[in-house]
Motif scaffolding. Structure first.
Motif, PDB file in Angstrom:
ATOM      1  N   GLU A 289       3.141 -40.297  16.968  1.00 48.10           N
ATOM      2  CA  GLU A 289       4.179 -39.833  16.056  1.00 48.10           C
ATOM      3  C   GLU A 289       3.647 -39.454  14.677  1.00 48.10           C
ATOM      4  O   GLU A 289       4.418 -39.218  13.749  1.00 48.10           O
ATOM      5  CB  GLU A 289       5.277 -40.891  15.920  1.00 48.10           C
TER       6      GLU A 289
ATOM      7  N   LEU B 252      11.514 -30.528  14.009  1.00 47.92           N
ATOM      8  CA  LEU B 252      11.105 -30.128  15.359  1.00 47.92           C
ATOM      9  C   LEU B 252      12.315 -29.753  16.212  1.00 47.92           C
ATOM     10  O   LEU B 252      12.258 -28.815  17.019  1.00 47.92           O
ATOM     11  CB  LEU B 252      10.310 -31.250  16.031  1.00 47.92           C
ATOM     12  N   GLN B 253      13.410 -30.478  16.052  1.00 44.73           N
ATOM     13  CA  GLN B 253      14.625 -30.125  16.781  1.00 44.73           C
ATOM     14  C   GLN B 253      15.129 -28.743  16.379  1.00 44.73           C
ATOM     15  O   GLN B 253      15.568 -27.957  17.225  1.00 44.73           O
ATOM     16  CB  GLN B 253      15.707 -31.176  16.531  1.00 44.73           C
TER      17      GLN B 253
ATOM     18  N   LYS C 140      10.739 -35.066  12.830  1.00 47.25           N
ATOM     19  CA  LYS C 140      11.476 -34.996  14.102  1.00 47.25           C
ATOM     20  C   LYS C 140      12.696 -34.098  13.978  1.00 47.25           C
ATOM     21  O   LYS C 140      13.023 -33.329  14.892  1.00 47.25           O
ATOM     22  CB  LYS C 140      11.886 -36.406  14.543  1.00 47.25           C
ATOM     23  N   HIS C 141      13.390 -34.191  12.840  1.00 46.25           N
ATOM     24  CA  HIS C 141      14.553 -33.333  12.613  1.00 46.25           C
ATOM     25  C   HIS C 141      14.140 -31.855  12.595  1.00 46.25           C
ATOM     26  O   HIS C 141      14.799 -31.003  13.213  1.00 46.25           O
ATOM     27  CB  HIS C 141      15.221 -33.715  11.290  1.00 46.25           C
TER      28      HIS C 141
ATOM     29  N   THR D  82       7.848 -39.019   9.231  1.00 44.09           N
ATOM     30  CA  THR D  82       8.060 -38.797  10.661  1.00 44.09           C
ATOM     31  C   THR D  82       9.519 -38.489  10.954  1.00 44.09           C
ATOM     32  O   THR D  82       9.831 -37.622  11.789  1.00 44.09           O
ATOM     33  CB  THR D  82       7.603 -40.034  11.452  1.00 44.09           C
ATOM     34  N   GLY D  83      10.441 -39.155  10.277  1.00 45.90           N
ATOM     35  CA  GLY D  83      11.857 -38.918  10.522  1.00 45.90           C
ATOM     36  C   GLY D  83      12.264 -37.496  10.228  1.00 45.90           C
ATOM     37  O   GLY D  83      12.951 -36.841  11.038  1.00 45.90           O
TER      38      GLY D  83
END
Length: 482
Positions: free
Chosen positions: A457, A242-243, A239-240, A235-236
């Motif tokens: 998430e 996705l940014q 998220k990166h 997940t971490g």
């Protein structure tokens, strides 16, 4: 075929525009069962990775115009080649990843099914036609490939996660750059060679192996020629990514971490519940986002269930995945062993009881034994962190609403498992669980014909099933005046 011959059969360079290209650096691929280096593969830098995107972009227009039947036939030939070479490919996978050879063979068959499924979906891409409700115009709806895709796969299912992304991309008419995990690049490189033999045109699929994932792949994600990002992993990292993808409003599919609850009610068939729990817990040595992470058992059947699970776990033989009868192979690396050991130790310090295992094996190799932990206290990290190891963490409950609330008390929502002989209860609880998938009286939910994905998430989008190819298609509406 010997292990040495299997490894020697795999190309180790970058696969770009249909050619195998050397890189300026190489990186080692290790056998997690021994810690020994199997081979060296290309370690791409940003410029070498960008060359792969250049190739994908150059091939996109021609590939999008390729008839759907041609795309389908290439995928079907690749499906047949995977089955024809299952022994070699399974041996490669076990050597680089560690799972028992029987499981590796199962994964090759599973991986091949994605190619067969999307071979069939390629010729069924359709659109629509209607008249405007107010009259005066017609609407023509068509589906078009989104364009060049960036595909990033994990180490735990190195072949299946590749075909699950490459299959729909090829079927939809998209070119791609795929980056396999640093730990397990050989399966993807072998897959690229199979696709080439199946007749895939140059540049349609390109493979970039690298130890510098962020440096090499971020420029590709930020490049406006890339129109789709599909990622499976933590997940971490998701998220990166996705940014990054937001900067070009790129289409994304994200299959991220899980924290799967498994609920055994008092009316469950105990044979089914035990078998399903073992399947959900020990598949891939527990190193799966779908693994049962938190096992909730009704207090009235907890003693019998725990005894039987402990007996089943204790019967599992641990060792190299190449050895006959082994069902618990090594974890992927020392960090994985340290993580699992830390979770078990922390839970024990908080009052949990370790009934089986719980102590990592000395090297060589990265081994952690089948472990059963009961009385896991609320708030223990063992119950809130994805374990990724062969650890059954068992807690009890007495109330349906309470166990649903506990099961949903996580930011993740990939999959859950429910065991009950009551159809009404099974459907009621399945509806209440905040996960994208539910295994009702079964411990394995993955199927190429079903939409795989999560809520919260645990990700965005779906892979496989009827919706899997839609992730690689844009919808176009053409208004036609009457």
């Amino acid at each position: 075929m010997t292990p040495t011959e299997a490894i020697a059969s795999v190309p180790t360079d970058l696969f770009i525009a249909g050619s195998w290209r050397t890189a300026g650096r190489t990186m080692a691929v290790e056998n997690p069962a021994t810690g020994e280096v199997l081979t060296q593969v290309a370690d791409a830098d940003p410029d070498e990775a960008m060359a792969a995107l250049d190739a994908a972009a150059a091939a996109q227009a021609d590939w999008a115009r390729t008839p759907a039947r041609t795309r389908s036939e290439i995928l079907y030939r690749a499906f047949e080649l995977l089955h024809a070479e299952v022994d070699r490919l399974a041996l490669i996978m076990t050597l680089e990843m560690g799972k028992p050879l029987a499981e590796s063979k199962g994964e090759i068959a599973y991986a091949a099914e994605f190619f067969r499924w999307f071979a069939e979906e390629a010729v069924r891409i359709d659109g629509g036609h209607m008249r405007a409700p107010a009259g005066g115009a017609r609407f023509l709806i068509s589906k078009q490939p989104v364009g060049p895709c960036v595909l990033i796969t994990p180490w735990n299912f190195p072949m299946a996660m590749g075909t699950r992304k490459i299959g729909p991309a090829i079927a939809a008419g998209c070119t791609s750059v795929i980056k396999p995990a640093e730990a397990t690049p050989l399966s993807t490189l072998a897959l690229a060679e199979i696709l080439q033999r199946a007749g895939l045109p140059d540049g349609v699929v390109n493979v970039v192996t690298t130890s510098r994932a962020d440096d090499a792949m971020s420029p590709l994600i930020l490049d406006p020629r890339s129109r789709k990002l599909s990622f499976t992993g933590s997940t971490g990292v998701g998220k990166h990514l996705l940014q990054l993808a937001a900067q070009t409003v790129m289409r994304t599919s994200m299959e991220l971490g899980g924290n799967a609850p498994l609920i055994v009610f008092d009316d469950a068939d105990m044979d089914t519940a035990v078998a399903g729990t073992i399947a959900a817990k020990l598949r891939n040595i527990g190193q799966a986002c779908t693994a049962a992470n938190r096992i909730f058992v009704h207090a009235s059947v907890a003693e019998e269930f725990t005894r039987r699970i402990t007996e089943e776990m204790a019967s599992r033989r641990m060792g190299s995945g190449l050895e006959e009868g082994v069902t618990i192979g090594p974890l992927i690396d020392d960090k994985a062993v340290e993580k699992v050991n830390g979770l078990v130790r922390s839970a024990a310090d908080g009052g949990a009881r370790v009934l089986l295992g719980g102590v990592p094996e000395p090297g060589p190799g990265h081994f952690f034994p089948a472990t059963v932990v009961t009385d896991v206290p609320e708030g223990a990290e063992l119950g809130s962190t994805e374990i990724f190891g062969p650890v059954a963490a068992i807690s009890t409950f007495t109330d349906e609403d309470d166990v649903i609330a506990r099961a949903n008390n996580t930011p993740h929502g990939l999959v859950s498992y429910v065991f009950t002989e009551s159809l009404r209860r099974g459907l009621r609880v399945s509806d209440a669980l905040e996960t994208g998938m539910v295994g009702l009286n079964q411990g394995v939910v993955s199927n190429p014909a079903a939409p795989f994905g999560g809520m919260k998430e645990s990700g965005l989008g779906r892979e496989g099933g009827l919706t899997g190819i839609e992730e690689f298609l844009d919808t176009k509406y053409i208004g036609i005046a009457d």
